[in-house]
Design an enzyme around this catalytic site. Structure first.
Site, PDB file in Angstrom:
ATOM      1  N   THR A  30      19.276  58.920  53.785  1.00  6.21           N
ATOM      2  CA  THR A  30      20.754  59.624  53.439  1.00  6.21           C
ATOM      3  C   THR A  30      22.061  58.824  53.309  1.00  6.21           C
ATOM      4  OG1 THR A  30      21.392  60.651  55.553  1.00  6.21           O
ATOM      5  CG2 THR A  30      19.805  61.852  54.291  1.00  6.21           C
ATOM      6  N   ASP A  31      22.908  59.081  52.622  1.00  7.62           N
ATOM      7  CA  ASP A  31      24.287  58.477  52.665  1.00  7.62           C
ATOM      8  C   ASP A  31      24.638  59.053  54.181  1.00  7.62           C
ATOM      9  OD1 ASP A  31      26.231  56.923  52.501  1.00  7.62           O
ATOM     10  OD2 ASP A  31      26.784  57.542  50.677  1.00  7.62           O
ATOM     11  N   TYR A  32      25.631  58.171  54.630  1.00  9.12           N
ATOM     12  CA  TYR A  32      25.992  58.659  56.016  1.00  9.12           C
ATOM     13  C   TYR A  32      26.436  60.156  56.194  1.00  9.12           C
ATOM     14  CZ  TYR A  32      28.592  58.243  60.556  1.00  9.12           C
ATOM     15  OH  TYR A  32      28.654  58.185  61.802  1.00  9.12           O
ATOM     16  N   ARG A  34      34.475  61.654  46.890  1.00 10.74           N
ATOM     17  CA  ARG A  34      32.836  61.975  46.912  1.00 10.74           C
ATOM     18  C   ARG A  34      32.264  62.578  48.072  1.00 10.74           C
ATOM     19  NH1 ARG A  34      28.499  58.290  48.112  1.00 10.74           N
ATOM     20  NH2 ARG A  34      29.772  56.961  49.423  1.00 10.74           N
TER      21      ARG A  34
END
Length: 203
Positions: free
Chosen positions: A90-92, A21
């Protein structure tokens, strides 16, 4: 939410697998119909029915566009169509393609990162960039103000009128311990004075 907590619903959106991902951005191709009927529907329910005020975008790309930097996703759909009022994080951020400037202009508010500055990769901070940052700051503050982080001042936040039983018990234990220490101290002082008086009279 009724207790004043805002939780980030993730991952928005089309995060259809965990394998690879974050490896240069998983790319998913799909039609708008499948996007809206399958992938976006749970998030729409969380916003419209659940009143969610916090959202986390995802690593992946929808087509060729990073989800966390998609204006169509974060502004047109989330804020425009669904009426979302809140913060988007945001995601990391661990990948080179996750540009902070793209995120802030797309409608994101918080870049979840450690090792870069908001205008990384040689990006020029322009007037429009600063405007986007001000809008993001407003969204973050709106989310916090409408939570228990503001000492219960958020609209619709429900609190207990009385302390929970365990907390009442602990206060009682603390009070009893304090009273016992004070009594012990008073007795020790009194005993010491009596001893001094007896020694004085004996001599």
């Amino acid at each position: 939410k009724s207790r004043g907590v805002y939780t980030y619903v993730k991952h928005f959106a089309v995060n259809d697998q965990e394998t690879h991902r974050d490896a240069n951005g998983l790319i998913t191709w799909l039609s708008e119909q499948s996007l809206r009927e399958i992938y976006l529907r749970p998030f729409e329910m969380a916003v419209k029915e659940g009143g969610s005020s916090a959202m986390m975008s995802s690593f992946n790309r929808i087509g060729t566009v990073w989800a966390g930097g998609s204006y169509e996703l974060l502004t047109d759909i989330l804020r425009g169509e669904w009426g979302f009022q809140g913060a988007v994080v945001t995601d990391y951020n661990t990948n080179a393609y996750m540009y902070p400037d793209q995120m802030i202009r797309a409608g994101g508010d918080i870049d979840l990162m450690q090792d870069k500055q908001p205008s990384a990769s040689g990006e020029v901070v322009t007037a429009s960039h600063q405007t986007a940052i001000r809008r993001a700051a407003k969204n973050i503050l709106f989310t916090v103000v409408n939570s228990s982080a503001m000492n219960g001042m958020g609209e619709g936040i429900v609190y207990r009128d009385t302390l929970p039983p365990w907390q009442t018990f602990m206060y009682a234990v603390d009070a009893a311990a304090a009273a016992a220490l004070i009594a012990w101290g008073a007795l020790a002082v009194r005993k010491g004075r009596k001893k001094e008086a007896a020694e004085c009279c004996f001599m």
